[in-house]
Design an enzyme around this catalytic site. Structure first.
Site, PDB file in Angstrom:
ATOM      1  CG  ASP A 340     -69.720  23.860 -54.427  1.00 15.75           C
ATOM      2  OD1 ASP A 340     -70.645  23.541 -55.194  1.00 15.75           O
ATOM      3  OD2 ASP A 340     -69.742  23.647 -53.205  1.00 15.75           O
ATOM      4  CG  ASP A 533     -68.325  22.504 -49.221  1.00 15.69           C
ATOM      5  OD1 ASP A 533     -68.803  22.367 -50.370  1.00 15.69           O
ATOM      6  OD2 ASP A 533     -69.009  22.492 -48.189  1.00 15.69           O
ATOM      7  CG  ASP A 537     -67.420  20.656 -54.651  1.00 16.08           C
ATOM      8  OD1 ASP A 537     -68.114  20.782 -55.673  1.00 16.08           O
ATOM      9  OD2 ASP A 537     -67.743  21.108 -53.544  1.00 16.08           O
TER      10      ASP A 537
END
Length: 637
Positions: A340, A533, A537
């Protein structure tokens, strides 16, 4: 011997310790276990070995009544081995204790009393040495656990009193004096100091702490006094998660550990069959007994869990909490890492990256105008502009009026003139024609106008974490494919991807699209680690072969993940990969080493080149060598 391997800790429910109960109790439990099963039994075992050795010497020198002395030595020495063998029969398990009992019985049947006594002494000595090695492993792990103080200095109504950790709650303030360990996770209220966080993050250099900075339980306050607002205690702290990871590693068996247990049984069957075949072909009972004695997989059975536990402890010491041996094994096989962007590779905090002015307007004037217009804004872009203006010491006055146009920008009245800060569309609606974008940072570009004059533009971007570039480079050097997944714009993602050098980029993704990308890779037989995080996600973390959450991420992300990084440093993930691969290497060395030694030993014994005494020596020596090999994974002190 297999019976002295690390035994799984008793299963505990997550609520067996309240959030206020000190984590130290878990460490003390392990210490009590070792004490209870340690020194007293160890001295008794040494006395048993000495007695058997004396009996063997007596038989060897044929002292008076040597037969009676030898029989007494066999009875005393064989008892613990035979008892474990009986337990294995009742549990329908084939282990080395059972094969050794068969070999000793066979030696006695052919009148090899001296051989039986020496083999018994070898086996008992191996049990003690293996137990000492395993205890060393537990001690190394306990060094991680015995770091939390049992009390804290509570600040209440201006008074400081020392109280047990168990009575400290979130929101309270404690005083941490210089040189003391910090007992909780929290945020510094007042004070400035340097804190040694190596026990939690693996960072060797002390980190400066001041008001607003986070501190972790188990770290050491080195210089100044700190007042810390408590956020979590006990098992809810970062250190508590380390304890849970170590306990989970002790409780659960990774697939490779189960394979090791099966291999140990297969080797016993194979050795027994080879011994029977040797006896049928050579009619040499000593050679057949030697075949049974020389083969063993205790080094695998004991070394595998020791290596896994050590690797989990070492990763925790480096700032990565691996939630069990299963995930450690999967991590070692990872060939694709999906990352990410916001909060993982970048800080997730918008910052002013670039200021471009038109018509000769000074940059300070442009920034001041934009900051005054954004002063009442709650948008992250507006806050970033105001923050930069304050950092540069610019005077900001309240605008006369303020309005926000969703998706476009803001306008405000400044000294009777109307100022606007926003998108190209907003400028065009006001009759202004911004030039083609000169944004070189891939961030979000907003234009600033005062009255009918276009003053310039400000580029807002998310700062890349300094360790991220080296982490991606390290991943690629390990032969791992790196993929950037982000919901951000293609331009912003492209800039970050270029800086970091990732292999591929997928931008403007919704959470379900991130999940689809991970699912596609997994279905393509890739071993995928997803690093993220945020709440968005969490589905991808759960779908990946291994999910990795940044420590600053949401609770949902951390719960969905199999590995949690403390300190938000991607290099800790890279280090965990290295540890997992090294652990796999150690285990495979033990596997193939055991097979090689056993194969050679069985052949030599069957051909009559090994007598029972030499076979026992080879068995014990190889077993201890492989267990010591596994101790290389234990955390460094």
């Amino acid at each position: 011997m297999a019976k002295t391997t690390l035994q799984p800790a008793p299963a505990k429910q997550k609520n067996d310790l309240s959030t206020k109960q000190p984590v130290q109790s878990a460490a003390l439990h392990v210490a009590d276990d070792d004490h209870e099963h340690g020194h007293g039994i160890e001295w008794f075992d040494l006395a048993r070995i000495a007695f058997v050795a004396i009996c063997a010497v007596s038989v060897g020198f044929r002292v008076p009544y040597f037969n009676i002395i030898g029989a007494a030595g066999v009875a005393v020495g064989v008892y613990p081995i035979a008892r474990e063998a009986l337990e294995d029969i009742l549990e329908k398990k084939m282990t080395m204790e059972l094969s050794m009992t068969i070999a000793l019985g066979a030696a006695l049947l052919i009148g090899e009393l001296f051989t039986a006594l020496v083999i018994t002494a070898f086996v008992l000595a191996a049990e003690v040495l293996e137990g000492l090695t395993v205890r060393r492993g537990r001690t190394a792990i306990r060094d991680l656990l015995d770091l939390l103080p049992g009390t804290a200095n509570l600040v209440y109504q201006g008074q400081v009193s020392e109280v047990p950790i168990s009575v400290i709650g979130a929101g309270e303030v404690i005083l941490v004096r210089p040189g003391a360990r910090i007992p909780v996770d929290g945020k510094v209220e007042t004070g400035t100091s340097f804190v040694d966080e190596s026990a939690i993050t693996g960072e060797p250099m002390p980190v400066e702490k001041s008001a607003g900075k986070l501190v972790f339980a188990g770290t050491i306050n080195q210089s100044g006094a700190l007042h810390v607002r408590v956020e979590s205690v006990g098992r809810d702290t970062s250190f508590g998660k380390i304890v849970e990871a170590v306990e989970q590693a002790e409780r659960s068996k990774a697939p490779i550990q189960k394979t090791a247990d099966r291999l140990a049984g297969y080797l016993v069957y194979f050795a027994s069959g080879s011994a029977l075949l040797t006896l049928l072909i050579t009619h040499n009972a000593r050679s057949a007994i030697s075949v049974v004695i020389v083969a063993g997989a205790c080094g695998i059975a004991a070394g595998t869990p020791l290596a896994i536990l050590g690797a989990v402890g070492r990763a925790a010491q480096q700032g990565a909490i691996i939630k069990g041996g299963l995930y450690l094994e999967v991590l070692a096989a990872v060939d694709t890492v999906m990352l990410d962007k916001t909060g993982t590779l970048t800080y997730g905090v918008p910052e002013v990256a670039e200021i471009n002015t038109f018509n000769g307007v000074p940059k300070q004037e442009l920034l001041q105008t934009a900051a005054i217009a954004e002063l009442r804004s709650e948008h992250p872009v507006g806050r970033a502009i105001v923050k930069r203006a304050l950092q540069q010491g610019l005077a900001l006055s309240e605008p006369g009026s303020f309005a926000y146009e969703p998706g476009r920008g803001v306008w405000a009245t400044i000294n009777g003139s109307e100022a606007a800060v926003g998108s190209v569309a907003m400028m065009r609606n006001r009759g202004l024609q911004p030039p083609a974008s000169i944004n070189a940072n891939g961030g979000s570009e907003v234009f600033v106008a005062l009255g009918k004059m276009l003053m310039g533009s400000i580029v807002i971007s998310d700062k890349v974490r300094p360790e991220a570039e080296q982490a991606v480079k390290d991943l690629k050097s390990m032969g791992i494919d790196t993929v950037l997944l982000t919901g951000d714009s293609k331009s912003a993602a492209g800039v970050v991807a270029k800086v970091l050098g990732v292999n591929s980029v997928h931008a403007e993704l919704l959470p379900e699209q991130k999940l689809d990308r991970v699912r596609e890779a997994v279905h393509s037989k890739r071993i995928v680690a997803m690093v993220g995080d945020g709440i968005n996600d969490a589905p991808a973390l759960a779908e990946a072969s291994i999910g990795v959450a940044m420590g600053s991420g949401t609770d949902v992300a951390r719960e969905s993940a199999d590995i949690v990084l403390i300190g938000n440093d991607l290099s800790r993930f890279v280090e965990s990969l290295r540890i997992s691969r090294k652990c796999r290497g150690v285990i495979m060395q033990n596997f193939y080493g055991t097979l090689a030694v056993d194969a050679a030993g069985i052949v030599l014994a069957a051909m009559g080149f090994l007598n029972p005494l030499l076979a026992a020596f080879i068995h014990v020596s190889s077993e201890l060598a492989f267990i010591l090999n596994s101790t290389r994974m234990l955390p460094r002190r």
